[in-house]
Design a protein around this motif. Sequence first.
Motif, PDB file in Angstrom:
ATOM      1  N   GLY A 169       0.839  -1.159   0.145  1.00 34.10           N
ATOM      2  CA  GLY A 169      -0.056  -0.019   0.056  1.00 34.10           C
ATOM      3  C   GLY A 169       0.919   1.270   0.020  1.00 34.10           C
ATOM      4  O   GLY A 169       1.989   1.167   0.234  1.00 34.10           O
ATOM      5  N   GLU A 170       0.054   2.554  -0.044  1.00 37.24           N
ATOM      6  CA  GLU A 170       0.820   3.683  -0.318  1.00 37.24           C
ATOM      7  C   GLU A 170       1.593   4.072   1.099  1.00 37.24           C
ATOM      8  O   GLU A 170       2.702   4.537   0.821  1.00 37.24           O
ATOM      9  N   ASP A 171       1.081   4.003   2.097  1.00 40.10           N
ATOM     10  CA  ASP A 171       1.633   4.305   3.439  1.00 40.10           C
ATOM     11  C   ASP A 171       2.388   3.174   4.232  1.00 40.10           C
ATOM     12  O   ASP A 171       2.833   3.159   5.177  1.00 40.10           O
ATOM     13  N   SER A 172       2.737   2.078   3.296  1.00 42.54           N
ATOM     14  CA  SER A 172       3.582   0.822   3.910  1.00 42.54           C
ATOM     15  C   SER A 172       4.762   1.292   4.485  1.00 42.54           C
ATOM     16  O   SER A 172       5.360   0.724   5.411  1.00 42.54           O
ATOM     17  N   ALA A 173       5.241   2.111   3.423  1.00 44.93           N
ATOM     18  CA  ALA A 173       6.705   2.618   3.872  1.00 44.93           C
ATOM     19  C   ALA A 173       6.788   3.235   5.000  1.00 44.93           C
ATOM     20  O   ALA A 173       7.900   3.037   5.949  1.00 44.93           O
ATOM     21  N   ARG A 174       5.848   3.918   5.395  1.00 41.24           N
ATOM     22  CA  ARG A 174       5.986   4.758   6.515  1.00 41.24           C
ATOM     23  C   ARG A 174       5.422   3.915   7.808  1.00 41.24           C
ATOM     24  O   ARG A 174       6.119   4.012   8.637  1.00 41.24           O
ATOM     25  N   THR A 175       4.567   3.059   7.448  1.00 50.29           N
ATOM     26  CA  THR A 175       4.030   2.001   8.685  1.00 50.29           C
ATOM     27  C   THR A 175       5.302   1.354   8.940  1.00 50.29           C
ATOM     28  O   THR A 175       5.321   0.955  10.204  1.00 50.29           O
TER      29      THR A 175
END
Lengths: 367, 313
Positions: free
Chosen positions: B99-105
């Motif tokens: 997903g788009e925010d996986s890198a942040r998560t």
Amino acid sequence: MTATFSLTGPTPTADSASTAPPTGATVQLSAVVKAFAGHTALNSIDLDVAPGELVALLGPSGCGKTTALRTISGLESIDSGRILIDGVDVADTPTNKRDIGMVFQAYSLFPHMTVLENVEFGLKMRKVAAARRRERALETLEMVGLTKHSERFAHQLSGGQQQRVALARALVTRPRVLLLDEPLSALDAKVRVQLREEIRRLQTELGITTVFVTHDQEEALAVADRVAVMRDGRIEQIGTPEELYATPANAFVADFVGLSNRMTAELIDGQVHLHGCTLNLLGDPMPDGPVVALVRPEDIALSTEGIAGTVISSSFLGSLRRTRVRLDDGTVVAIQHEVERHPQPGEAVSVRLKGAPVSALPPKLTK
Amino acid sequence: MGILGAAVPHLAVAKVTADVAAPLSPVEPAPAPASPSPRAKPANQAVRIGAEPSTLARRLILGIIGAIFLIPVIAMIEFTFRDGLAGSYTTSHWTGLFGEDSARTYRGLYQAIENSLVLAAVTVGIVLVLLLPTMVLVHLQFPRLKRTLEFICIIPITVPAIVLVVGLAPVYSVVVKVLGGSTWTLAFAYGITVLPYAYRAIQGNLDAIPVKTLSEAASTLGAGWLTVLWTILLPNLRRGVLAASFISIAVVLGEFTIASLLNRRNLQTALLQVSQSDPWVAVIFALAALALAFVLLLIIGRLGAASPSRRKS
């Protein structure tokens, strides 16, 4: 087929070809001592090898022959003495700077390289250009008859072929000295004979000074110009095969080089009196008195009359037969004779001395 | 789940260690003359104790061992598709990773993976630069020290990680002062923990080739010590070196105790942390680590089977 190239001078760096007749270096061992953990493997050895000569070091296991070879190669250091190659003391020179070629008992081909790459290796170490290297390697492979196997790996060759490649690899740099450490002992009998003849041919053609270690007296006598018989770290006798066979310095040499019957005899006026026969003495004169005569099996014959005895055993050896006979005085002698005569164990026979000159030893030297 | 993730690669490593010693020989024997297959036996021959097991027995053993390994893996895979406690299944845990925010998560987890990879590389470097030349030197020049070296290399396997950490803690207080507190410094400790595995892999290969004869042959041909090591020995020790490297990587990727107790962040400590908030993602990454370990094992197996001629071609 004759090799007329030279790749190396006294130092292993050149890529020059020469058509000069091949000459080897002199090798001298002077009072060389080497001990391993209290055991003296070499006990003040002296050895001179002339240029282009093939000297065999012959002796039983543990006599120091391989150690002597390894000290020449630099694979073993020496405790004292001097090792000279072409007059230069190389005792402190590392192996890779000695400009030697060596063939080992164990197949020592590099398993990850092809035959050609193996043979090229020594030239590569001497920084010979790739094209030149390949040319030289192929020429040397042709000398040992393995050109068509140049792209094979070691495990795809027979034992004899592997040792041929090892020989080519050792010869390709035209080393000053070729060292052969029982190169034939892992091969079967027929290949061994073929390869030893090949080694001799190549050594003669190239004129490389060669030291050949073997425990097989037949092999040593067949290939060497001179043979050094070793025992317990010492050279017992050195001489041509004929000299060793005809005039052994002691019973050990007589036993080790060929087969000798030891028979009690009497030396009177320089002649050996043995079982009623008078025989000429070989070698240096000796004082009169009891001696042990060393009689070769081929110098005794089965006969219709003579010394009585009983056959113990008889062995077929191909072109001849060897029969062991217990004489009436208890002495057991081996007799070499024609195959047509086939004595049976227990058979009563007579033997006679053919009258050939014999060597003799004072009884104290026979141990 | 973090504990499971940490433990499984160790199991795999233990199996590899037992297997690597025998099949590493780079020198294949010359083709043997045609002879009856050793498996072929007369029909009337009685079964004896110690005889080769029958096909059925072999399959049964393989099936049981396979089940022991596969059932937990299948359970982990099944778990990653569970939708909470509802009893239904979903792919959202897998798709969420992309997903788009996986890198942040999962930034912490990705950082931990990076740390573990750096640790693996440095550990392999330590093995290759220190252990390999030492072993070759002992094998060639100081064979009497072989037993001593073996004993020293085996010690880490007999010392529990927790005990090792107790000893390492004061050492690392110095390491931190000298080199800083970066995670890569853990590689010094890992270099010790992988010693038994790396030693076995390399020693098996050293014993399988005539190292002394090859070295001596090369030096009589004019090669110096470094050339002998680089040109002759390393290519023939390739399998042992690669096996030691892969095993070291597998051990490092599965290490938890030392990193956790020395307060460093690596894959396993991060998985434990993630598992407390998102157990599905922790299991997915544990599966990925397992898959990597299996791939390494396959490569080691392939290396053991390859002959020089096939490698060449």
